[in-house]
Write a protein that holds these residues in place. Structure first.
Motif, mmCIF file in Angstrom:
data_model
loop_
_atom_site.group_PDB
_atom_site.id
_atom_site.type_symbol
_atom_site.label_atom_id
_atom_site.label_comp_id
_atom_site.label_asym_id
_atom_site.label_seq_id
_atom_site.Cartn_x
_atom_site.Cartn_y
_atom_site.Cartn_z
ATOM 1 N N GLY A 140 0.817 -1.208 0.000
ATOM 2 C CA GLY A 140 0.000 0.000 0.000
ATOM 3 C C GLY A 140 0.850 1.257 0.000
ATOM 4 N N TYR A 159 0.046 -7.036 -5.824
ATOM 5 C CA TYR A 159 -1.209 -6.278 -5.834
ATOM 6 C C TYR A 159 -0.930 -4.967 -5.110
ATOM 7 C CZ TYR A 159 -3.028 -10.904 -6.894
ATOM 8 O OH TYR A 159 -3.241 -12.141 -7.473
ATOM 9 N N SER A 161 -2.283 -1.114 -3.633
ATOM 10 C CA SER A 161 -3.351 -0.178 -3.276
ATOM 11 C C SER A 161 -2.715 1.198 -3.121
ATOM 12 C CB SER A 161 -4.048 -0.588 -1.970
ATOM 13 O OG SER A 161 -3.186 -0.413 -0.863
ATOM 14 N N THR A 162 -3.464 2.223 -3.509
ATOM 15 C CA THR A 162 -3.013 3.598 -3.288
ATOM 16 C C THR A 162 -4.153 4.397 -2.689
ATOM 17 O OG1 THR A 162 -3.538 4.063 -5.622
ATOM 18 C CG2 THR A 162 -1.224 3.709 -5.081
ATOM 19 N N GLY A 165 -5.962 6.208 -5.389
ATOM 20 C CA GLY A 165 -6.471 5.415 -6.501
ATOM 21 C C GLY A 165 -5.682 5.550 -7.787
ATOM 22 N N THR A 169 -5.735 -0.719 -6.601
ATOM 23 C CA THR A 169 -6.992 -0.529 -5.885
ATOM 24 C C THR A 169 -6.985 0.791 -5.120
ATOM 25 O OG1 THR A 169 -7.205 -2.920 -5.600
ATOM 26 C CG2 THR A 169 -8.481 -1.536 -4.086
ATOM 27 N N ARG A 170 -8.073 1.544 -5.206
ATOM 28 C CA ARG A 170 -8.183 2.747 -4.379
ATOM 29 C C ARG A 170 -8.480 2.323 -2.939
ATOM 30 N NH1 ARG A 170 -9.481 8.191 -4.814
ATOM 31 N NH2 ARG A 170 -9.774 8.056 -7.073
ATOM 32 N N ASN A 172 -6.879 0.875 0.817
ATOM 33 C CA ASN A 172 -5.750 0.284 1.544
ATOM 34 C C ASN A 172 -5.543 -1.174 1.151
ATOM 35 O OD1 ASN A 172 -7.668 -1.274 2.995
ATOM 36 N ND2 ASN A 172 -7.958 0.400 4.459
ATOM 37 N N ASN A 175 -8.552 -3.423 1.141
ATOM 38 C CA ASN A 175 -9.402 -3.214 -0.041
ATOM 39 C C ASN A 175 -8.860 -3.995 -1.233
ATOM 40 O OD1 ASN A 175 -9.524 0.133 1.110
ATOM 41 N ND2 ASN A 175 -11.248 -1.281 1.220
ATOM 42 N N ALA A 176 -7.515 -4.040 -1.373
ATOM 43 C CA ALA A 176 -6.898 -4.778 -2.486
ATOM 44 C C ALA A 176 -7.143 -6.281 -2.352
ATOM 45 C CB ALA A 176 -5.402 -4.482 -2.543
ATOM 46 N N GLU A 179 -10.914 -6.737 -3.270
ATOM 47 C CA GLU A 179 -11.192 -6.484 -4.687
ATOM 48 C C GLU A 179 -10.695 -7.609 -5.586
ATOM 49 O OE1 GLU A 179 -9.285 -3.341 -7.558
ATOM 50 O OE2 GLU A 179 -10.979 -2.385 -6.533
#
Length: 261
Positions: A140, A159, A161-162, A165, A169-170, A172, A175-176, A179
């Motif tokens: 992240g 994978y 997250s940013t 976004g 994945t938008r 954390n 969330n990744a 998703e």
């Protein structure tokens, strides 16, 4: 673990990977027996700053006797700001390797999550290089400056997250995971407290073995000052209360052993 002595390491190279994030390779005796998840205590040569800065080990080159540390500069006139001015050939006092590392043997034959967030991303790299199993690396970042991404991609499925976004994945790391419909048999993670709290809860919910590297500000780095304690399930032999010294007993803990503040 034998008592570590302060040594004068030599800077091999240094570069800025992203805004305020620096990567430094140093020549050091610590490379002989360093493990993923351990850290170095790095000292300034400024007499007004007596305490070292704990910095996680990012990569280990045993053959060349070198360790890579990746760190964030926090403020001006700080230890990390002074480190960032070092150039190849300069010296830097260090003690290490310190703390306990990730238990690599627990991952053998299993499917693992390797999770890093913020300045907890760097220590995940050497772990990714050494783990003997199927690796899903979830990292992240704040924005599109995804430092170390290329190295991660050579060592597992990545994978991202940013927060804004801009990449992956938008949100954390959790969330990744959601998703992409990911699952694992074992988790290794390092990052800020809110992230570790969420991972600990997820591991309990999914009944997955989980190891967390706690990012707590340390002082002495060797367990003497008790400045970096966390609440634990068992009583600490040193203090006879329910806490663990992150620098000495950790920084890596089984998630069920500790409470995340």
């Amino acid at each position: 673990m034998a008592d570590r002595k302060k040594e004068t390491a030599v800077v091999v190279s240094q570069e800025e990977l992203a805004d305020g994030i620096f990567s430094m390779w140093i020549q050091t005796e610590a490379a002989k027996d360093a493990k993923p998840g351990q850290f170095l205590s790095v000292y300034t040569e400024d007499g007004t700053k007596l305490l070292p800065r704990p910095i996680s080990i990012c990569e280990i080159d045993r053959e060349m006797g070198r360790i890579r540390i990746v760190y964030r500069v926090t403020g001006t006139d700080t230890g990390t700001e002074q480190f960032s001015k070092k150039k190849a050939g300069d010296t830097i006092p260090v003690i290490g390797p310190l703390g306990n590392g990730f238990p690599l043997e627990r991952a053998e034959g299993r499917k693992a999550f390797l999770i890093g967030g913020g300045i907890g991303v760097p220590p995940i790299l050497e772990l990714a290089k050494q783990l003997p199993c199927e690796k899903q690396i979830i990292v992240g970042y704040r924005d599109s400056r995804t430092f170390l991404r290329e190295q991660f991609e050579k060592n597992g499925t990545v994978y991202i997250s940013t927060e804004d976004g801009s990449v992956g994945t938008r949100g954390n790391v959790m969330n990744a995971i959601a998703e992409n419909g990911l699952s694992a048999d074992i988790i290794f993670a390092c990052g800020p407290t809110p992230m570790l709290r969420a991972i600990k809860a997820y591991a309990a919910e999914q009944n997955v073995e989980c190891y967390l590297s706690l990012e707590e500000r340390m002082a002495c780095g060797i367990g003497a000052c008790l400045a970096c304690v966390c609440k634990s399930k068992e009583k600490d032999h040193h203090t006879n209360v329910n806490n663990k010294r992150i620098c000495k007993d950790g920084p890596v803990f089984l998630s069920t052993e500790v409470e995340i503040g």
